[in-house]
Design an enzyme around this catalytic site. Sequence first.
Site, PDB file in Angstrom:
ATOM      1  CG  ASP A   1      -2.049   1.013   1.125  1.00  0.00           C
ATOM      2  OD1 ASP A   1      -2.429   1.375  -0.006  1.00  0.00           O
ATOM      3  OD2 ASP A   1      -2.560   1.437   2.177  1.00  0.00           O
TER       4      ASP A   1
ATOM      5  CG  ASP B   1      -0.341   1.285   7.561  1.00  0.00           C
ATOM      6  OD1 ASP B   1      -0.421   0.104   7.964  1.00  0.00           O
ATOM      7  OD2 ASP B   1      -1.338   1.935   7.205  1.00  0.00           O
TER       8      ASP B   1
END
Length: 327
Positions: free
Chosen positions: A202, A219
Amino acid sequence: MASLSPPFSDLSPSRMVRAIEKAGFGIGSEPFALNSYENRVYAFRDEDLTPWVAKFYRPERWSDAAIADEHRLLGQLASAGVPVGDVWRNAEGVSLFHVEGQRLALFPQLRGRAPELDDMGQLFALGQTIGRLHASSASLSLPHRPRFDAASLCKESRDAVLSSGRLSGTTRDDYAAVSEAIVRTIGRMSLPNVASIAVHGDCHPGNILGDGEQFALVDFDDCGYAPAVQDLWMLLSEHHEQDTQAQLSEIIEGYEEYREFDRRELAWIPLLRTCRLMRHSAWILNRWHDPAFPQAFPWMESSDFWRDHVRALEVQRLGLEQPQWLA
């Protein structure tokens, strides 16, 4: 049918603080929520005023084993000197904590700002960072993490949207037709057979922090296996061919200081872009019972949004069916 209990509904401020303390931290400042929807993420300072991030994992999304894979990837990258927000481990090496029905991990809070994608120097630096990541992750086994499967992901997304009850009439018919055409097109596509490696998954500017010259990645919740280009394409403009070519040149030049890039992977970009577009709308609808989602994405209830979405999917369908200049 019984309604689903909203996730994190029992994560009160006092329970959140207790969970952090039971993981081994003293609280030196009141935690405050960061911009995260899939999980619940809070910034706080410990008793020494060192900044940290507490991540509470969404229930039932990932198994403990899949989260352990995420943490193992972070540990390998940090050991190799790749700039990432590594997970904190206690003296026994534990990084995932189960406290009062919540699963919690803690990370040092990294400072910086998102990159400017029209700055060629920053794109070169981003290519270096991702090249370092892939040079370290390419040989790592993450047995509990998913492998990218565009056909399955797009079909699942289509089914989720059509069963949501959000579309009706002509708009529903148009969505059903274009999404079915996309799934069929993907099923008969003949893309270059390229290697899948462990990727961030991502890698958009919101998950990149830096000072304009050096960048770190945060993340890794969506890490898994995909072609390396999965971590590059979201740094590109899709509006002007000349701009995109220039961006690619800088990113790949930086990337190849650490790892060779197979340019055949560029043919995958339209597929990755289409899949992300379909998945995003389905992801929001699948999380609609979480009160954070209606609040953050109110336009999902607008017929104008869905008409625009159908038009965007039609553009992507044409891009899949026609030869791509990137290839």
